[in-house]
Design an enzyme around this catalytic site. Structure first.
Site, PDB file in Angstrom:
ATOM      1  N   HIS A   1      -1.902   5.063   1.879  1.00 51.41           N
ATOM      2  CA  HIS A   1      -2.601   4.740   0.626  1.00 51.41           C
ATOM      3  C   HIS A   1      -1.614   4.713  -0.539  1.00 51.41           C
ATOM      4  O   HIS A   1      -1.829   5.346  -1.570  1.00 51.41           O
ATOM      5  CB  HIS A   1      -3.697   5.773   0.350  1.00 51.41           C
ATOM      6  CG  HIS A   1      -4.811   5.751   1.356  1.00 51.41           C
ATOM      7  ND1 HIS A   1      -5.778   6.732   1.435  1.00 51.41           N
ATOM      8  CD2 HIS A   1      -5.128   4.849   2.306  1.00 51.41           C
ATOM      9  CE1 HIS A   1      -6.624   6.441   2.413  1.00 51.41           C
ATOM     10  NE2 HIS A   1      -6.254   5.305   2.958  1.00 51.41           N
TER      11      HIS A   1
HETATM   12  C1  FAD Z   1      -2.149   1.610   8.740  1.00 51.12           C
HETATM   13  C2  FAD Z   1      -3.015   1.572   7.533  1.00 51.12           C
HETATM   14  C3  FAD Z   1      -4.283   2.145   7.588  1.00 51.12           C
HETATM   15  C4  FAD Z   1      -5.108   2.116   6.470  1.00 51.12           C
HETATM   16  N1  FAD Z   1      -6.411   2.540   6.585  1.00 51.12           N
HETATM   17  C5  FAD Z   1      -7.274   2.300   5.574  1.00 51.12           C
HETATM   18  C6  FAD Z   1      -8.657   2.512   5.731  1.00 51.12           C
HETATM   19  O1  FAD Z   1      -9.126   2.881   6.804  1.00 51.12           O
HETATM   20  N2  FAD Z   1      -9.468   2.267   4.670  1.00 51.12           N
HETATM   21  C7  FAD Z   1      -8.986   1.863   3.461  1.00 51.12           C
HETATM   22  O2  FAD Z   1      -9.774   1.712   2.522  1.00 51.12           O
HETATM   23  N3  FAD Z   1      -7.665   1.645   3.278  1.00 51.12           N
HETATM   24  C8  FAD Z   1      -6.809   1.814   4.313  1.00 51.12           C
HETATM   25  N4  FAD Z   1      -5.490   1.524   4.166  1.00 51.12           N
HETATM   26  C9  FAD Z   1      -4.990   1.172   2.828  1.00 51.12           C
HETATM   27  C10 FAD Z   1      -5.237  -0.249   2.387  1.00 51.12           C
HETATM   28  O3  FAD Z   1      -5.171  -1.154   3.451  1.00 51.12           O
HETATM   29  C11 FAD Z   1      -4.205  -0.569   1.299  1.00 51.12           C
HETATM   30  O4  FAD Z   1      -4.419   0.297   0.215  1.00 51.12           O
HETATM   31  C12 FAD Z   1      -4.290  -1.978   0.795  1.00 51.12           C
HETATM   32  O5  FAD Z   1      -4.042  -2.883   1.837  1.00 51.12           O
HETATM   33  C13 FAD Z   1      -3.277  -2.199  -0.320  1.00 51.12           C
HETATM   34  O6  FAD Z   1      -3.392  -3.500  -0.774  1.00 51.12           O
HETATM   35  P1  FAD Z   1      -2.256  -4.214  -1.628  1.00 51.12           P
HETATM   36  O7  FAD Z   1      -2.736  -5.594  -1.879  1.00 51.12           O
HETATM   37  O8  FAD Z   1      -1.935  -3.373  -2.815  1.00 51.12           O
HETATM   38  O9  FAD Z   1      -0.932  -4.211  -0.744  1.00 51.12           O
HETATM   39  P2  FAD Z   1      -0.615  -4.427   0.801  1.00 51.12           P
HETATM   40  O10 FAD Z   1      -1.823  -4.330   1.642  1.00 51.12           O
HETATM   41  O11 FAD Z   1       0.526  -3.534   1.108  1.00 51.12           O
HETATM   42  O12 FAD Z   1      -0.132  -5.932   0.860  1.00 51.12           O
HETATM   43  C14 FAD Z   1       1.129  -6.360   0.417  1.00 51.12           C
HETATM   44  C15 FAD Z   1       1.476  -7.629   1.146  1.00 51.12           C
HETATM   45  O13 FAD Z   1       2.676  -8.158   0.608  1.00 51.12           O
HETATM   46  C16 FAD Z   1       3.551  -8.549   1.668  1.00 51.12           C
HETATM   47  N5  FAD Z   1       4.910  -8.453   1.151  1.00 51.12           N
HETATM   48  C17 FAD Z   1       5.639  -7.348   0.877  1.00 51.12           C
HETATM   49  N6  FAD Z   1       6.837  -7.682   0.373  1.00 51.12           N
HETATM   50  C18 FAD Z   1       6.871  -9.033   0.319  1.00 51.12           C
HETATM   51  C19 FAD Z   1       7.824  -9.988  -0.120  1.00 51.12           C
HETATM   52  N7  FAD Z   1       9.024  -9.621  -0.612  1.00 51.12           N
HETATM   53  N8  FAD Z   1       7.508 -11.308  -0.017  1.00 51.12           N
HETATM   54  C20 FAD Z   1       6.310 -11.724   0.476  1.00 51.12           C
HETATM   55  N9  FAD Z   1       5.373 -10.869   0.908  1.00 51.12           N
HETATM   56  C21 FAD Z   1       5.647  -9.534   0.815  1.00 51.12           C
HETATM   57  C22 FAD Z   1       3.233  -7.610   2.810  1.00 51.12           C
HETATM   58  O14 FAD Z   1       3.577  -8.186   4.063  1.00 51.12           O
HETATM   59  C23 FAD Z   1       1.717  -7.422   2.644  1.00 51.12           C
HETATM   60  O15 FAD Z   1       0.995  -8.391   3.356  1.00 51.12           O
HETATM   61  C24 FAD Z   1      -4.631   1.541   5.256  1.00 51.12           C
HETATM   62  C25 FAD Z   1      -3.365   0.978   5.197  1.00 51.12           C
HETATM   63  C26 FAD Z   1      -2.563   0.961   6.320  1.00 51.12           C
HETATM   64  C27 FAD Z   1      -1.198   0.338   6.239  1.00 51.12           C
END
Ligand code: FAD
Length: 650
Positions: free
Chosen positions: A560
């Protein structure tokens, strides 16, 4: 179709927040050209994404088709007794939503109010929370939405263990409630909902919901996958495009092969809490001292970039359960017959299949009583007074039950298990991430900061005890798996007791060695007695020390991550303003969980979607457009024969 060299808006990173922004913008105006650049692979029609029950596999690291990037602490941590923690984070379209555990929870109202930013109070955000949901559970409050693209349900099945857990939690003073995700409840239990569509039995990921849906009906959303954004291109301080490189550099012998795309209107960074600050720094936005040291031209001196890394901290304790219990252990162990049966069941009736679930069916949020607070020491009490006392909607800990061992099964004896997840919602510890080189292929300097504030030990210790008391009161309880518990002195009344002999003999009826070495290798538990009245275990100071050591040895991420590009004033270490503009730049926004200036008491997928919805609103407003509702119909993954191509909405 070739991709244009210039578009209106480039979104960098296809996690939940990036998918919402790209999908909402493209759908709002078919003439607006939007490009989404994602570092990982496309998740479309990937059976290892859309089948909910296999999520555990996403945490395997095989180096070939990894769906996650594994960030490891650069230095050994003295707070973790020399350990280097590992924080896996998504590396696939859909980001965390394609690989996460699908547990649905929401932040407390005061979490958003505490952002202290115009337009970001819980009241301001409530319409957006509703807009994103296709809530498929019965409810008795008005905080959910029903026509949005993200499906939330109880999944295909709820195990008997979950009901057992809820009853035992009630016996421990944690009352059952219909819905503790109402933004206010901080001490109660519930059937834990999931990001699973109850009609299709599919994971509800953000890319399918927001991006594939639009790409199916319009042609103004350009998707680039396996492409890592290297840096933002500036003219002066105005963002005018980005460069990206192949996600792997093996083909070019480590040489940078950059491709440039121009953005007429905006560049949006949505690469997640650990990705976004690295792109900013490579682009010349960050602490000028670090950038100069790395020979990167400074565009804007923003020392807060990469600082204040936050997470939630979990420890997992494993318990034996009766051999009659329904758990996922045999499936997870790789029993071929069981796997065949469960996969077939999912194919034929996904709406009620065991795999249309994450086996995490119940959970609770808790706050300590006055009595418990007294035992939690001065450091935590100081934090309590500052942070929790006047915010009755903030839970201190979450707890939830997995019907099966969330563990590597090669490390476990045979038998059936349940896992107690206990996780700390508002740690006081902080870490940081910074680039170590201008190259996008070089690992950053990372300090997770886990447990570097002493106040964080007491609640983890308290919740271990609490979940242990719940487990002991469950009908299915058959002992503690001693290898996955603190190592108390053997003579302590708190010392763990493993499987009872009767249950062990059921596992190996013809075994000749069951029950030998009693008291040395195996301290067997008491045989099950339904009439037993349980007294709470009493812990000594030594026992507490054993728990704290175990926490230091085993505490880990809950995946998270948030907080590394905080939305707060520049002089207070902020990186973006209330409209998500990066300080000292133009046409550049960050839209993902990196912008959180403080922690959120929730599993964070809901919040990432919400930040995406808010970011989309801000951009759509600035572009003079209107959000188009409802969003484009969400496709199946994959489209089965004879079934309508869209998921049903209520
Ligand atoms: C294993 C796991 C289990 C989880 N379990 C839960 C759960 O059960 N329930 C819940 O509510 N939340 C859960 N979470 C948390 C939730 O999924 C995250 O908080 C959420 O996905 C965050 O969203 P975000 O858009 O901020 O970033 P992220 O989901 O981290 O997305 C960032 C994206 O950017 C991409 N990226 C990174 N750097 C670059 C770059 N330089 N160029 C291009 N692309 C790039 C990555 O590949 C990724 O696809 C979990 C997360 C994980 C990893």
């Amino acid at each position: 179709m070739g991709h244009p060299e210039e578009v209106d808006v480039i979104v960098c990173g296809g996690g939940p927040a990036g998918c919402v922004v790209a999908g909402r913008l493209a759908y709002a105006d078919p003439n607006l050209k939007v490009m989404l650049i994602e570092g990982g692979a496309n998740n479309r029609d990937d059976p290892w994404v859309y089948r909910p029950g296999i999520y555990v596999r996403n945490m395997q690291q095989d180096g070939i088709n990894d769906k996650a990037t594994f960030y490891k602490d650069t230095m050994e941590s003295s707070y973790l007794r020399g350990r280097q923690s590992i924080v896996p984070c998504a590396n696939i379209l859909g980001g965390g939503s394609s690989i996460n555990f699908q547990m649905y929870t929401r932040a407390s109202a005061s979490d958003w109010d505490d952002f202290k930013t115009e337009g970001w109070t819980a009241k301001d955000l409530l319409p957006l929370m509703k807009r994103l949901e296709n809530y498929q559970k019965p409810t008795n409050n008005d905080s959910h939405g029903y026509d949005g693209p993200i499906a939330i349900s109880n999944g295909g099945t709820i195990t008997a263990l979950a009901h057992d857990f809820l009853r035992a939690s009630d016996a421990m003073g944690i009352p059952f409630s219909d819905d503790i995700q109402d933004l206010n409840t901080s001490h109660a239990s519930e059937i834990w909902a999931k990001y699973i569509n109850r009609h299709t039995g599919r994971r509800s990921d953000a890319a399918t919901a927001y991006v594939h849906s639009v790409m199916d009906v319009q042609n103004n959303l350009y998707l680039r996958t396996n492409a890592r954004v290297n840096r933002v291109i500036f003219e002066g301080n105005k963002a005018v495009g980005v460069t990206y490189v192949p996600a792997r550099n093996r083909a070019h012998g480590g040489q940078l092969k950059e491709t440039m795309v121009k953005a007429r209107k905006y560049v949006v960074l949505s690469s997640g809490t650990l990705g976004t600050p690295q792109i900013l720094e490579r682009s010349g936005v960050g602490d000028s001292k670090l950038l100069q040291k790395l020979d990167i031209k400074v565009v804007s001196d923003v020392p807060g970039v990469g600082e204040q890394y936050q997470d939630h901290y979990t420890t997992l304790s494993l318990y034996r359960v009766s051999n009659e219990s329904a758990t996922l252990d045999d499936f997870l162990r790789g029993d071929k017959e069981v796997q065949k049966e469960l996969f077939a069941e999912w194919e034929t009736s996904p709406e009620k299949a065991r795999l249309s679930s994450n086996a995490i069916d119940a959970g609770f949020k808790i706050r300590p009583t006055e009595e418990e607070l007294k035992e939690m020491g001065p450091e935590f009490n100081e934090l309590w007074d500052k942070y929790f006392k006047d915010k009755p909607d903030k839970p201190v800990m979450f707890g939830s039950i997995v019907s099966g061992a969330y563990a590597d099964h090669t490390l476990l004896p045979p038998g059936k298990y349940m896992t107690m997840f206990q996780y700390l919602e508002y740690p006081a510890s902080r870490g940081h991430i910074h680039i170590s080189s201008p190259s996008p292929y070089k690992a950053p300097t990372f300090d997770s900061g886990f447990m570097n504030h002493k106040a964080d030990f007491a609640p983890l210790r308290w919740s271990y005890k609490k979940t242990r008391e719940v487990a002991r009161r469950m009908d299915a309880f058959r002992g503690e798996l001693t290898s996955h518990h603190p190592h108390f002195y053997p003579g302590s009344p708190a010392a763990c007791k493993d499987i009872d002999i009767k249950t062990a003999k059921q596992i190996y009826p013809d075994g000749l060695s069951v029950g030998i070495h009693m008291g040395t290798w195996h301290k067997p538990g008491d045989q099950y007695d339904a009439s037993k009245v349980h007294e709470d275990i009493k812990y000594t100071e030594d026992d507490d020390k054993a728990i704290d050591d175990w926490v230091a040895d085993h505490v880990e991420t809950t995946w998270h991550s948030l907080g590394t590009c905080a939305m707060k004033p520049h002089e207070e270490g902020g990186v973006v303003d209330g409209r998500l503009n990066v300080f000292g730049t133009q046409n550049l926004k960050c839209v993902d969980l990196s912008i959180c200036p403080d922690n959120l008491g929730t599993n964070t997928y809901s919040s990432a979607l919400l930040v995406g919805e808010k970011g989309a609103d801000l951009l759509i407003e600035e572009l003079g457009l209107k959000v188009k509702l409802p969003h484009a119909p969400v496709p199946h993954a994959p489209v089965p024969k004879g079934v309508p191509g869209t998921q049903q909405v209520r």
